[in-house]
Scaffold this motif. Structure first.
Motif, short mmCIF file in Angstrom:
data_model
loop_
_atom_site.label_atom_id
_atom_site.label_comp_id
_atom_site.label_asym_id
_atom_site.label_seq_id
_atom_site.Cartn_x
_atom_site.Cartn_y
_atom_site.Cartn_z
N GLY A 188 -10.80 11.10 -50.69
CA GLY A 188 -11.00 12.37 -50.01
C GLY A 188 -12.34 12.99 -50.38
O GLY A 188 -13.22 12.33 -50.95
N ALA A 189 -12.49 14.26 -50.07
CA ALA A 189 -13.75 14.95 -50.32
C ALA A 189 -13.84 15.56 -51.71
O ALA A 189 -14.91 16.00 -52.14
CB ALA A 189 -13.96 16.05 -49.27
N GLY B 34 -0.87 15.93 -47.67
CA GLY B 34 -0.01 15.62 -48.81
C GLY B 34 0.00 16.72 -49.86
O GLY B 34 -0.81 17.65 -49.82
N PRO B 35 0.90 16.63 -50.83
CA PRO B 35 1.00 17.62 -51.90
C PRO B 35 -0.09 17.43 -52.95
O PRO B 35 -0.65 16.34 -53.09
CB PRO B 35 2.38 17.35 -52.50
CG PRO B 35 2.58 15.88 -52.28
CD PRO B 35 1.92 15.57 -50.96
N ALA B 36 -0.34 18.49 -53.70
CA ALA B 36 -1.29 18.40 -54.81
C ALA B 36 -0.68 17.60 -55.95
O ALA B 36 0.54 17.55 -56.11
CB ALA B 36 -1.65 19.81 -55.29
N GLN B 37 -1.54 16.94 -56.73
CA GLN B 37 -1.07 16.22 -57.91
C GLN B 37 -2.06 16.46 -59.04
O GLN B 37 -3.26 16.56 -58.81
CB GLN B 37 -0.90 14.73 -57.63
CG GLN B 37 -2.17 14.00 -57.26
CD GLN B 37 -1.90 12.54 -56.95
OE1 GLN B 37 -1.35 12.20 -55.91
NE2 GLN B 37 -2.30 11.66 -57.85
N ALA C 263 -8.22 19.23 -66.19
CA ALA C 263 -7.33 20.32 -65.83
C ALA C 263 -7.44 20.58 -64.33
O ALA C 263 -8.51 20.46 -63.75
CB ALA C 263 -7.69 21.57 -66.62
N GLY C 264 -6.34 20.93 -63.72
CA GLY C 264 -6.35 21.21 -62.29
C GLY C 264 -5.65 20.13 -61.49
O GLY C 264 -5.13 19.16 -62.04
N ASP C 265 -5.65 20.32 -60.18
CA ASP C 265 -4.94 19.41 -59.27
C ASP C 265 -5.90 18.73 -58.32
O ASP C 265 -6.94 19.29 -57.93
CB ASP C 265 -3.90 20.19 -58.46
CG ASP C 265 -2.78 20.73 -59.32
OD1 ASP C 265 -2.45 20.08 -60.33
OD2 ASP C 265 -2.26 21.81 -58.99
N TRP C 266 -5.52 17.52 -57.92
CA TRP C 266 -6.25 16.77 -56.91
C TRP C 266 -5.58 16.94 -55.56
O TRP C 266 -4.35 16.88 -55.45
CB TRP C 266 -6.29 15.29 -57.28
CG TRP C 266 -6.95 14.41 -56.25
CD1 TRP C 266 -8.28 14.17 -56.10
CD2 TRP C 266 -6.30 13.65 -55.21
NE1 TRP C 266 -8.52 13.31 -55.06
CE2 TRP C 266 -7.31 12.98 -54.49
CE3 TRP C 266 -4.96 13.49 -54.84
CZ2 TRP C 266 -7.02 12.14 -53.41
CZ3 TRP C 266 -4.67 12.66 -53.75
CH2 TRP C 266 -5.70 12.00 -53.06
N LEU C 267 -6.39 17.15 -54.53
CA LEU C 267 -5.90 17.25 -53.15
C LEU C 267 -6.66 16.25 -52.29
O LEU C 267 -7.87 16.06 -52.47
CB LEU C 267 -6.11 18.66 -52.60
CG LEU C 267 -5.22 19.77 -53.16
CD1 LEU C 267 -5.77 21.14 -52.74
CD2 LEU C 267 -3.79 19.61 -52.65
N LEU C 268 -5.96 15.62 -51.38
CA LEU C 268 -6.60 14.71 -50.43
C LEU C 268 -7.17 15.53 -49.28
O LEU C 268 -6.43 16.06 -48.46
CB LEU C 268 -5.60 13.68 -49.91
CG LEU C 268 -6.16 12.67 -48.90
CD1 LEU C 268 -7.31 11.86 -49.52
CD2 LEU C 268 -5.07 11.74 -48.39
N ILE C 269 -8.49 15.64 -49.24
CA ILE C 269 -9.18 16.40 -48.21
C ILE C 269 -9.97 15.43 -47.34
O ILE C 269 -10.85 14.71 -47.85
CB ILE C 269 -10.12 17.45 -48.83
CG1 ILE C 269 -9.32 18.40 -49.73
CG2 ILE C 269 -10.87 18.21 -47.75
CD1 ILE C 269 -10.18 19.36 -50.51
N LEU C 270 -9.67 15.39 -46.07
CA LEU C 270 -10.28 14.43 -45.15
C LEU C 270 -11.09 15.12 -44.08
O LEU C 270 -10.81 16.27 -43.71
CB LEU C 270 -9.20 13.57 -44.50
CG LEU C 270 -8.30 12.77 -45.45
CD1 LEU C 270 -7.20 12.06 -44.64
CD2 LEU C 270 -9.10 11.76 -46.25
N LEU C 271 -12.07 14.40 -43.56
CA LEU C 271 -12.82 14.89 -42.41
C LEU C 271 -12.04 14.61 -41.13
O LEU C 271 -11.15 13.74 -41.11
CB LEU C 271 -14.19 14.20 -42.35
CG LEU C 271 -15.11 14.40 -43.56
CD1 LEU C 271 -16.46 13.71 -43.31
CD2 LEU C 271 -15.31 15.87 -43.87
N PRO C 272 -12.32 15.31 -40.04
CA PRO C 272 -11.61 15.06 -38.78
C PRO C 272 -11.87 13.65 -38.26
O PRO C 272 -12.82 12.97 -38.70
CB PRO C 272 -12.18 16.13 -37.84
CG PRO C 272 -13.48 16.52 -38.43
CD PRO C 272 -13.32 16.40 -39.92
#
Length: 209
Positions: free
Chosen positions: A71-72, A41-44, A50-59
């Motif tokens: 996410g991580a 997904g896109p950053a939000q 300050a900064g963006d959240w990203l959904l980072i998942l394990l395999p």
């Protein structure tokens, strides 16, 4: 009530060792799985940092130790980004390891049928106080039983807060995290929020307030 206390103790005695094994396994699985992490997904923007959240998942092979909601990189507010160890921020390898293996170990297990209670599929009853919180003047105890309507499976959760000073309390939480107020919520916007995981917390000096 005594029968339910015995049933609850038996359930916890069976699930707690499995939970501990999963947490210990995560100390090995998470570092390996982070090498193969994926971003979706896109950053939000963080809502409180300050900064963006990203959904980072394990395999997929490490799904139990991943975190499908946060996410991580921690929560979408950015609290973890501001409070990660040593001021490293949410995206440092150590911060992601700490979030997944130490602070929220085996988090996705709460979405499994073994370690998760689906609120919308269950009826509930409780003994003790409806509202128990680890805040000043809001202590007490509660034993809650959620029963699955189709399978009849029982999910027991015990919560006890004993305030012993103005700022400290003994907090014991064992079993499934459901609270009476959870059954009044609307989960249509995000059905994953209905899942209440299995926990074990015994903290004799927890800060309250």
């Amino acid at each position: 009530m005594l029968t339910h206390v015995l049933r609850a103790a038996l359930q916890w005695a069976c699930l707690l060792p499995l939970r501990v094994l999963m947490i210990l396994a995560g100390l090995v699985v998470v570092p390996l799985a982070l090498l193969f992490r994926v971003t979706q997904g896109p950053a939000q923007p963080f809502s409180q940092a300050a900064g963006d959240w990203l959904l980072i998942l394990l395999p997929s092979w490490a799904w139990l130790w991943s975190n499908d909601r946060d996410g991580a990189a921690g929560d979408k507010r950015g609290w973890w980004h501001l409070n990660a160890p040593f001021g490293l921020g949410a995206y440092h390898w150590l911060s992601m390891f700490w979030w997944l293996a130490i602070r929220n170990p085996a988090n996705n297990a709460r979405f499994s049928t073994l370690f998760g209670c689906p609120v919308t599929e269950c009826d509930y009853r409780y003994w003790g106080q409806a509202s128990v919180e680890d805040d000043p003047g809001k202590g007490g105890w509660r034993l809650l039983l959620a029963t699955h309507r189709k399978t009849g499976r029982r999910f027991y959760g015990f919560y006890w807060v004993w305030q012993w000073s103005a700022t400290r309390a003994l907090v014991v939480q064992l079993g499934f995290k459901g609270e009476p107020e959870d059954w009044a919520e609307d989960y249509s916007a995000d059905p994953s929020k209905q899942w209440k995981g299995f926990t074990c917390e015994v903290n004799p000096w927890k800060t309250i307030g």
